[in-house]
Design an enzyme around this catalytic site. Structure first.
Site, PDB file in Angstrom:
ATOM      1  N   HIS A   1       0.839  -1.206   0.000  1.00 18.74           N
ATOM      2  CA  HIS A   1       0.000   0.000   0.000  1.00 18.74           C
ATOM      3  C   HIS A   1       0.869   1.249   0.000  1.00 18.74           C
ATOM      4  O   HIS A   1       1.901   1.304   0.666  1.00 18.74           O
ATOM      5  CB  HIS A   1      -0.999   0.004   1.162  1.00 18.74           C
TER       6      HIS A   1
ATOM      7  N   ASP B   1      -0.534   4.279   0.638  1.00 22.47           N
ATOM      8  CA  ASP B   1      -1.081   5.288   1.549  1.00 22.47           C
ATOM      9  C   ASP B   1      -0.399   5.182   2.897  1.00 22.47           C
ATOM     10  O   ASP B   1       0.145   4.145   3.270  1.00 22.47           O
ATOM     11  CB  ASP B   1      -2.604   5.161   1.695  1.00 22.47           C
TER      12      ASP B   1
ATOM     13  N   GLU C   1      -5.248   1.148   2.388  1.00 22.48           N
ATOM     14  CA  GLU C   1      -5.063   0.132   3.428  1.00 22.48           C
ATOM     15  C   GLU C   1      -5.266   0.715   4.816  1.00 22.48           C
ATOM     16  O   GLU C   1      -5.919   0.120   5.667  1.00 22.48           O
ATOM     17  CB  GLU C   1      -3.658  -0.481   3.319  1.00 22.48           C
ATOM     18  N   GLU C   2      -4.732   1.906   5.029  1.00 20.55           N
ATOM     19  CA  GLU C   2      -4.795   2.505   6.372  1.00 20.55           C
ATOM     20  C   GLU C   2      -6.208   2.966   6.733  1.00 20.55           C
ATOM     21  O   GLU C   2      -6.456   3.362   7.866  1.00 20.55           O
ATOM     22  CB  GLU C   2      -3.802   3.665   6.499  1.00 20.55           C
TER      23      GLU C   2
ATOM     24  N   ASP D   1       4.796  -6.061   4.926  1.00 21.91           N
ATOM     25  CA  ASP D   1       4.092  -4.981   5.641  1.00 21.91           C
ATOM     26  C   ASP D   1       3.907  -5.338   7.118  1.00 21.91           C
ATOM     27  O   ASP D   1       2.950  -4.916   7.748  1.00 21.91           O
ATOM     28  CB  ASP D   1       2.729  -4.729   4.968  1.00 21.91           C
TER      29      ASP D   1
ATOM     30  N   HIS E   1     -25.727  24.797  31.333  1.00 24.37           N
ATOM     31  CA  HIS E   1     -25.107  25.315  32.549  1.00 24.37           C
ATOM     32  C   HIS E   1     -25.188  24.237  33.630  1.00 24.37           C
ATOM     33  O   HIS E   1     -26.282  23.749  33.937  1.00 24.37           O
ATOM     34  CB  HIS E   1     -25.853  26.591  32.990  1.00 24.37           C
TER      35      HIS E   1
ATOM     36  N   THR F   1     -18.011  25.613  33.787  1.00 25.38           N
ATOM     37  CA  THR F   1     -19.022  24.751  34.386  1.00 25.38           C
ATOM     38  C   THR F   1     -20.100  24.438  33.361  1.00 25.38           C
ATOM     39  O   THR F   1     -20.932  25.275  33.029  1.00 25.38           O
ATOM     40  CB  THR F   1     -19.639  25.436  35.620  1.00 25.38           C
TER      41      THR F   1
ATOM     42  N   SER G   1      -3.333  -5.862  11.521  1.00 15.87           N
ATOM     43  CA  SER G   1      -4.294  -6.343  10.525  1.00 15.87           C
ATOM     44  C   SER G   1      -3.915  -5.872   9.127  1.00 15.87           C
ATOM     45  O   SER G   1      -3.483  -4.737   8.951  1.00 15.87           O
ATOM     46  CB  SER G   1      -5.689  -5.807  10.839  1.00 15.87           C
TER      47      SER G   1
ATOM     48  N   HIS H   1       2.954   4.394  12.504  1.00 11.63           N
ATOM     49  CA  HIS H   1       1.756   5.146  12.925  1.00 11.63           C
ATOM     50  C   HIS H   1       2.084   6.216  13.975  1.00 11.63           C
ATOM     51  O   HIS H   1       1.172   6.837  14.507  1.00 11.63           O
ATOM     52  CB  HIS H   1       0.646   4.229  13.495  1.00 11.63           C
TER      53      HIS H   1
HETATM   54  N1  BES Z   1       1.304  -2.663   8.272  1.00 15.21           N
HETATM   55  C1  BES Z   1       0.155  -2.585   9.106  1.00 15.21           C
HETATM   56  C2  BES Z   1      -0.288  -3.936   9.583  1.00 15.21           C
HETATM   57  C3  BES Z   1       0.448  -4.558  10.717  1.00 15.21           C
HETATM   58  C4  BES Z   1       0.913  -3.793  11.784  1.00 15.21           C
HETATM   59  C5  BES Z   1       0.616  -5.906  10.752  1.00 15.21           C
HETATM   60  C6  BES Z   1       1.561  -4.396  12.835  1.00 15.21           C
HETATM   61  C7  BES Z   1       1.277  -6.502  11.803  1.00 15.21           C
HETATM   62  C8  BES Z   1       1.732  -5.749  12.852  1.00 15.21           C
HETATM   63  C9  BES Z   1      -0.979  -1.924   8.334  1.00 15.21           C
HETATM   64  O1  BES Z   1      -0.572  -0.862   7.537  1.00 15.21           O
HETATM   65  C10 BES Z   1      -1.975  -1.378   9.306  1.00 15.21           C
HETATM   66  O2  BES Z   1      -1.658  -0.479  10.018  1.00 15.21           O
HETATM   67  N2  BES Z   1      -3.166  -1.905   9.270  1.00 15.21           N
HETATM   68  C11 BES Z   1      -4.263  -1.385  10.019  1.00 15.21           C
HETATM   69  C12 BES Z   1      -5.478  -1.975   9.366  1.00 15.21           C
HETATM   70  C13 BES Z   1      -6.753  -1.289   9.577  1.00 15.21           C
HETATM   71  C14 BES Z   1      -6.781   0.155   9.273  1.00 15.21           C
HETATM   72  C15 BES Z   1      -7.859  -2.024   8.845  1.00 15.21           C
HETATM   73  C16 BES Z   1      -4.130  -1.801  11.465  1.00 15.21           C
HETATM   74  O3  BES Z   1      -3.655  -2.901  11.772  1.00 15.21           O
HETATM   75  O4  BES Z   1      -4.520  -0.993  12.316  1.00 15.21           O
HETATM   76 MN    MN Z   2       1.024  -1.317   6.428  1.00 15.20          MN
HETATM   77 MN    MN Z   3      -0.314   0.877   8.909  1.00 18.02          MN
END
Ligand code: BES
Ligand code: MN
Ligand code: MN
Length: 458
Positions: free
Chosen positions: A86, A88, A153-154, A180, A213, A315, A399, A427
């Site tokens: 990916h 992105d 993907e993200e 990845d 309030h 408040t 994921s 991230h």
């Molecule tokens: N590269 C990651 C997936 C990943 C992270 C696999 C750590 C194994 C360990 C991928 O880019 C990612 O961040 N995926 C998201 C998927 C979601 C947005 C559907 C994730 O895992 O949060």
């Molecule tokens: Mn990734």
């Molecule tokens: Mn990612």
């Protein structure tokens, strides 16, 4: 082969300089402001595929961001590999914590710092450069290869499933390859054989039309922040167990053998705590840490907002409160089914004096594959040659939605040959790619093409 590996070594500087260009494009998929950047990034990749010698390349528009496709089918009778990646990247906030700008790639002490350097542009680059090395030194690859690089993907790959479904013939392959995922530790090549799935929700709790309030109304109405906190507290008990009825019904437990294999992996809890600055670990009782990350479902509150968070005091009883809730799922949990269970439970636990809106934002299915599959074994031999170290088999806590989709729609296995590291800061601010690892990864991928060429009887 020797010549190809030498080419990879000799061309490292150019590879890195080109990667810097790729990393300079702010391809943040969740921000509409970056739409033009997404298109530029897709074009950049397509040009790259053309430059390195792909026979066909194409950009497919989607309802979201474009998909880049390319193929080289010059090895009739040899197996066909589908490479997925990916382009992105995740948002970059908080910007002030970056030591160099996220889209101005900067090399410092053998690492290249930039958003996407590991996830996933650097790892896509490594695969494209292994392909380039073959085509430039041998004029051919030992396998047929199709490349599918998406831009969503993200944000949950929501347009990808339809795309794959409607391009089955074009994508037909014997196996998929993805880089990845992280390795278990530096220098230890790791092959992922399972991924967790995901179900991501937004909860909006509303009380009154407007903020009130807290003197005139406190005592008369419920506070949405409080109601949301109560809802969240009802989702898990103090032992870390998720309380949604039926949530665990489809969870496939780890086998004793798998538990034994996992406990042999080099994983040090104390070091883990220290590396990430946590005083102690916490998780579902009755499971070891790696078991919890890799093979148990979890529920997280990614963020909450509501009411007054400015300087000083005000408040007020806020009109509404919001939370982003996600669950990591394991085989054989299904995100849509989990969403139903969650919705039913929310109806039961929401105080009657607020309105609750639950929205399913995105998700993906979990995945697991047998490690004795020939493609996975080819990845094992390739990593061993590339790193000179015996690889380990690991599950992954993260994921990648496409993997389950590929298994379901194209009926193909996936080899996960990722070279991320536990401290890559994916991230997060200061995401970084280790340059030595990039080189070993590229060499490993080149070996994989070779190993894969003889791994499927045809
Ligand atoms: N590269 C990651 C997936 C990943 C992270 C696999 C750590 C194994 C360990 C991928 O880019 C990612 O961040 N995926 C998201 C998927 C979601 C947005 C559907 C994730 O895992 O949060
Ligand atoms: Mn990734
Ligand atoms: Mn990612």
């Amino acid at each position: 082969m020797e010549e190809t590996l030498t080419y990879i070594s000799k061309n490292q500087n150019r590879y890195i300089n080109e990667l810097k260009q790729f990393l300079s494009i702010p391809s943040i998929s969740n921000d509409p402001k970056n739409q033009a950047d997404m298109r530029n990034c897709a074009n950049f990749l397509r040009d790259q595929l053309n430059d390195i010698g792909f026979q066909q390349t194409k950009i497919f528009p989607t309802n979201g961001h474009p998909i880049v496709f390319g193929e080289w089918l010059g090895a009739p009778g040899k197996p066909t590999l589908l490479f997925y990646g990916h382009y992105d990247v995740q948002p970059v906030e908080p910007l002030e914590l970056w030591k160099s700008k996220p889209f101005e790639p900067t090399i410092h002490q053998g690492e290249i710092y930039a958003r996407g350097s590991v996830d996933d542009k650097g790892q896509v680059w490594m695969n494209l450069k292994a392909i380039e090395a073959y085509l430039k030194t041998q004029g051919s690859l030992p396998i047929n290869i199709k490349v599918l690089i998406e831009g969503e993907e993200e944000v949950g790959s929501s347009n990808l499933e339809n795309f794959i479904y409607s391009h089955k013939e074009m994508l037909k392959s014997d196996a998929a390859l993805i880089s990845d995922t992280p390795m278990l530790k530096h220098g230890l090549p790791s092959i992922g054989y399972a991924l967790r799935g995901l179900a991501y929700f937004q909860l909006d709790v509303t009380g009154s039309h407007d903020d009130l309030h807290s003197g005139s109304f406190g005592g008369a109405v419920i506070n949405p922040n409080f109601a949301l906190a109560q809802i969240i507290l009802s989702l898990k008990d103090a032992k870390g167990r998720i309380l949604i009825p039926g949530f665990y019904d489809d969870v496939v437990p780890l086998t004793t053998q798998e538990k034994i294999e996992m406990s042999k992996l080099p994983f040090n809890e104390e070091k883990f705590c220290k590396d990430f600055g946590v005083p102690t670990l916490f998780g579902e009782q009755g499971y070891k840490t790696l078991e919890r990350i890799w093979a148990r479902p979890t529920l997280e509150v990614n963020g909450m907002s509501g009411g007054f968070i400015g300087e000083g005091s005000k408040t007020v009883i806020p009109a509404c409160a919001m939370a982003k809730i996600s669950m990591r799922l394991v085989p054989n949990q299904d995100p849509k089914h989990v969403a139903k269970l969650f919705e039913n439970y929310l109806q039961k636990i929401t105080p009657p004096s607020v309105k609750l809106k639950m929205k399913y934002l995105n998700g993906g299915k979990p995945w697991v594959t047998p490690i004795h599959h020939p493609t996975i074994q080819a990845a094992f031999r390739a990593f061993k040659k590339g790193y000179g170290t015996t690889p380990v088999f690991i599950r992954e806590g993260g994921s990648i939605p496409v993997v389950a989709i590929l298994a379901e729609i194209l009926d193909i296995p996936t080899a996960l040959m990722g070279i991320g590291l536990p401290d890559s800061n994916t991230h997060a601010p200061n995401e970084k790619l280790n340059l030595a690892n990039f080189k070993h990864g590229t060499i490993s991928i080149a070996h994989f093409f070779d190993e894969f060429s003889t791994s499927i009887p045809n």
